[in-house]
Design an enzyme around this catalytic site. Structure first.
Site, mmCIF file in Angstrom:
data_model
loop_
_atom_site.group_PDB
_atom_site.id
_atom_site.type_symbol
_atom_site.label_atom_id
_atom_site.label_comp_id
_atom_site.label_asym_id
_atom_site.label_seq_id
_atom_site.Cartn_x
_atom_site.Cartn_y
_atom_site.Cartn_z
ATOM 1 C CB CYS A 14 -0.990 -0.062 1.169
ATOM 2 S SG CYS A 14 -2.435 0.992 0.985
ATOM 3 C CG HIS A 15 -0.283 4.940 1.448
ATOM 4 N ND1 HIS A 15 -1.503 4.299 1.378
ATOM 5 C CD2 HIS A 15 -0.460 6.150 0.863
ATOM 6 C CE1 HIS A 15 -2.377 5.094 0.781
ATOM 7 N NE2 HIS A 15 -1.774 6.215 0.461
#
Length: 175
Positions: A109-110
């Site tokens: 994800c991030h």
């Protein structure tokens, strides 16, 4: 036993809960010992998107950790988590050293924001949450929109929906 310990590096808050708990469960069930690392001792706050979820106790501060003590590194996402980690020199140094070790590093994800800060994505194929693609390209990576991408020792995935493939790929990298 270093070959059975898996480091999970997170900031004090902003961790996407399932991106911590699902890989944690997968490595535990495979016989590995997950270890929660963070820049500071105490508890960390996980989130279900933007809603606070449960807390988890830190096992070890990252400044006291050595790459030699672990078989792999997992970097969970959440927007605030990697944004905070990339401002911590000890955390960034640990990530850089782990990448240089050749041991598996799995970021979802991030989480690749921390990889950008560690300057370890240049020339690598990666994926992430779509909003990071410009940051990753600017850091020299080739960004692709795929469920899971493996490039050498680096494993990346886009979001919580990718967790089954992310966990399977991490376990395969561990042998």
């Amino acid at each position: 036993m270093p070959d059975r310990k898996i480091a999970f590096l997170v900031a004090a808050e902003g961790i996407e809960r399932v991106e911590l708990t699902e890989p944690w469960k997968a490595v535990s069930e495979a016989g590995y010992q997950p270890v929660l690392l963070s820049p500071k001792a105490g508890d960390v706050q996980t989130f279900n998107h933007l809603t606070a979820a449960e807390t988890a106790p830190v096992d070890q501060v990252v400044s006291d950790a050595s790459v030699d003590d672990f078989a792999a590194l997992v970097l969970p996402g959440g927007v605030a988590n990697p944004d905070a980690l990339r401002t911590d020199a000890q955390a960034v140094g640990f990530v850089k050293s782990f990448m240089e070790s050749g041991k598996p590093v799995a970021a979802i994800c991030h989480a690749p924001w921390t990889l950008v800060e560690a300057d370890v994505v240049r020339g690598r194929n990666v994926t992430s949450w779509p909003s990071l693609q410009t940051d990753l390209r600017n850091a020299g990576a080739e960004w692709v929109d795929e469920t899971v991408v493996t490039d050498g020792n680096l494993i990346t995935s886009r979001n919580p929906d990718d967790l089954p493939a992310f966990c399977k790929t991490l376990l395969a990298a561990l042998g």
